[in-house]
Design a protein around this motif. Structure first.
Motif, short mmCIF file in Angstrom:
data_model
loop_
_atom_site.label_atom_id
_atom_site.label_comp_id
_atom_site.label_asym_id
_atom_site.label_seq_id
_atom_site.Cartn_x
_atom_site.Cartn_y
_atom_site.Cartn_z
N VAL A 117 0.85 -1.19 0.00
CA VAL A 117 0.00 0.00 0.00
C VAL A 117 0.88 1.24 0.00
O VAL A 117 1.72 1.41 0.89
CB VAL A 117 -0.93 0.02 1.23
CG1 VAL A 117 -1.68 1.35 1.31
CG2 VAL A 117 -1.92 -1.13 1.15
N GLU A 118 0.68 2.10 -0.98
CA GLU A 118 1.44 3.35 -1.05
C GLU A 118 0.53 4.58 -1.00
O GLU A 118 1.00 5.68 -0.78
CB GLU A 118 2.28 3.39 -2.33
CG GLU A 118 3.36 2.31 -2.37
CD GLU A 118 4.25 2.42 -3.58
OE1 GLU A 118 4.01 3.30 -4.43
OE2 GLU A 118 5.21 1.61 -3.67
N ARG A 119 -0.76 4.36 -1.20
CA ARG A 119 -1.73 5.46 -1.16
C ARG A 119 -2.87 5.09 -0.22
O ARG A 119 -3.49 4.04 -0.38
CB ARG A 119 -2.28 5.76 -2.55
CG ARG A 119 -1.25 6.32 -3.51
CD ARG A 119 -1.85 6.67 -4.86
NE ARG A 119 -0.83 7.22 -5.75
CZ ARG A 119 -0.46 8.48 -5.79
NH1 ARG A 119 -1.06 9.35 -4.99
NH2 ARG A 119 0.47 8.90 -6.62
N LEU A 120 -3.14 5.95 0.73
CA LEU A 120 -4.20 5.69 1.70
C LEU A 120 -5.43 6.56 1.48
O LEU A 120 -6.52 6.22 1.92
CB LEU A 120 -3.66 5.93 3.12
CG LEU A 120 -2.56 4.98 3.58
CD1 LEU A 120 -1.95 5.47 4.88
CD2 LEU A 120 -3.12 3.57 3.75
N GLY A 121 -5.26 7.68 0.85
CA GLY A 121 -6.34 8.65 0.69
C GLY A 121 -5.74 10.03 0.61
O GLY A 121 -4.51 10.18 0.61
N GLU A 122 -6.58 11.05 0.58
CA GLU A 122 -6.08 12.41 0.45
C GLU A 122 -6.46 13.29 1.64
O GLU A 122 -6.61 14.50 1.52
CB GLU A 122 -6.61 13.03 -0.84
CG GLU A 122 -6.13 12.29 -2.09
CD GLU A 122 -6.55 12.97 -3.37
OE1 GLU A 122 -7.36 13.94 -3.30
OE2 GLU A 122 -6.07 12.56 -4.44
N GLY A 123 -6.61 12.65 2.78
CA GLY A 123 -7.05 13.38 3.97
C GLY A 123 -6.05 14.37 4.53
O GLY A 123 -6.37 15.13 5.43
N LEU A 149 6.66 8.53 1.90
CA LEU A 149 5.86 8.18 0.74
C LEU A 149 4.37 8.22 1.07
O LEU A 149 3.56 8.79 0.33
CB LEU A 149 6.24 6.79 0.25
CG LEU A 149 5.44 6.23 -0.92
CD1 LEU A 149 5.71 7.04 -2.19
CD2 LEU A 149 5.80 4.76 -1.15
N LEU A 150 4.00 7.63 2.20
CA LEU A 150 2.59 7.59 2.59
C LEU A 150 2.05 8.98 2.88
O LEU A 150 0.91 9.30 2.52
CB LEU A 150 2.42 6.68 3.80
CG LEU A 150 2.68 5.19 3.55
CD1 LEU A 150 2.78 4.43 4.86
CD2 LEU A 150 1.58 4.59 2.67
N LEU A 151 2.85 9.81 3.51
CA LEU A 151 2.41 11.17 3.83
C LEU A 151 2.28 12.01 2.55
O LEU A 151 1.28 12.71 2.36
CB LEU A 151 3.40 11.83 4.79
CG LEU A 151 3.42 11.28 6.22
CD1 LEU A 151 4.63 11.81 6.98
CD2 LEU A 151 2.14 11.63 6.96
N LYS A 152 3.27 11.92 1.68
CA LYS A 152 3.22 12.68 0.42
C LYS A 152 2.03 12.27 -0.43
O LYS A 152 1.32 13.11 -1.00
CB LYS A 152 4.51 12.47 -0.37
CG LYS A 152 5.73 13.18 0.18
CD LYS A 152 6.95 12.87 -0.68
CE LYS A 152 8.20 13.54 -0.14
NZ LYS A 152 9.41 13.19 -0.93
N ASN A 153 1.80 10.97 -0.54
CA ASN A 153 0.71 10.48 -1.37
C ASN A 153 -0.67 10.77 -0.78
O ASN A 153 -1.68 10.63 -1.47
CB ASN A 153 0.86 8.98 -1.61
CG ASN A 153 1.97 8.66 -2.60
OD1 ASN A 153 2.45 9.54 -3.30
ND2 ASN A 153 2.37 7.41 -2.65
#
Length: 238
Positions: A117-123, A149-153
């Motif tokens: 998982v590299e993208r969790l959402g745009e919250g 990566l997770l924070l940026k995405n």
């Protein structure tokens, strides 16, 4: 997939929100999460103080509690490093220690390396975030790019910080034995902190230390565990 959450002492006592966020996030991603109630300290304070026999007792207890887990996930780089790097050192003839080390991950590393998982959402879109690389996560686990990566995405603006990889000065018992040095290190790090909305890290000890110094300086910057921000990223919370 079945995961057991190892909450860690500091998260349990000071950042329970990180544990709750980790469970919510993992379950939202389709992972079955257990919380073994018999868990205690990983043994790191005793290990670092040279009390290896006492640390072995805690390590053996932890192995027993988590023996049925497919994976063990922690919202903590330092405790994850204790299990992955030092349990086999403490218990060199114990195959279970090596087995647990291999299945234990810090949360962001588990999301990226195991779940893919590299993208969790745009919250976190537009949020100005300063990320502190805790020493154990960075230097002992090699966890560096995963949280970024997770924070940026998730839309966060990760601010350049010249001291992002410098030790905060906590170091567990180090801050007790050498408090003046410990505080000096924290203040040096915070003196370079950019104008962020939130300061985050994988390690509760680092966050406690830095947030305490911020309060002492009269600053109200939000300090939040990485797990909390990752859940906000997924859930779209601001």
């Amino acid at each position: 997939m079945r995961v057991a959450l190892f909450i860690t002492c500091l998260a349990d006592q000071f950042y329970a929100e990180a544990g709750v966020a980790a469970v919510r996030l993992l379950r939202a991603l389709g992972v079955e999460v257990d919380f073994p109630e018999g868990q205690t300290c990983c043994g790191q304070p005793a290990f670092n103080a040279g009390y290896w026999q006492e640390a072995r007792l805690l390590a053996k207890r932890t192995l027993e509690v988590f023996q049925e887990a497919e994976y063990v996930v922690l919202p903590s780089g330092s405790c994850a490093s204790m299990v992955r790097n030092h349990y086999p050192e403490l218990l060199p003839a114990n195959g279970e220690a090596l087995g647990m080390a291999e299945k234990t991950y810090e949360l962001s590393a588990f999301l990226v390396r195991v779940l893919g998982v590299e993208r969790l959402g745009e919250g976190l879109r537009g949020r100005r975030v300063a990320y502190h690389h805790g020493c154990h996560a960075l230097r002992e686990l090699g966890v560096k790019e995963e949280p970024l990566l997770l924070l940026k995405n998730a839309g966060a603006e990760l601010l350049p910080w010249e001291a992002a990889e410098e030790c905060c000065g906590f170091g567990g018992l180090f801050s007790v034995k050498l408090p003046e040095v410990s505080l000096g290190m924290a203040d040096r790090k915070l003196a370079t902190l950019p104008q962020a909305e939130v300061l985050t890290s994988t390690d509760a000890g680092c966050l406690l230390h830095l947030s305490g110094r911020l309060r002492k300086q009269g600053k109200t910057l939000r300090v939040a565990p990485l797990a909390t921000l990752l859940w906000e990223a997924y859930a779209g919370q601001g």
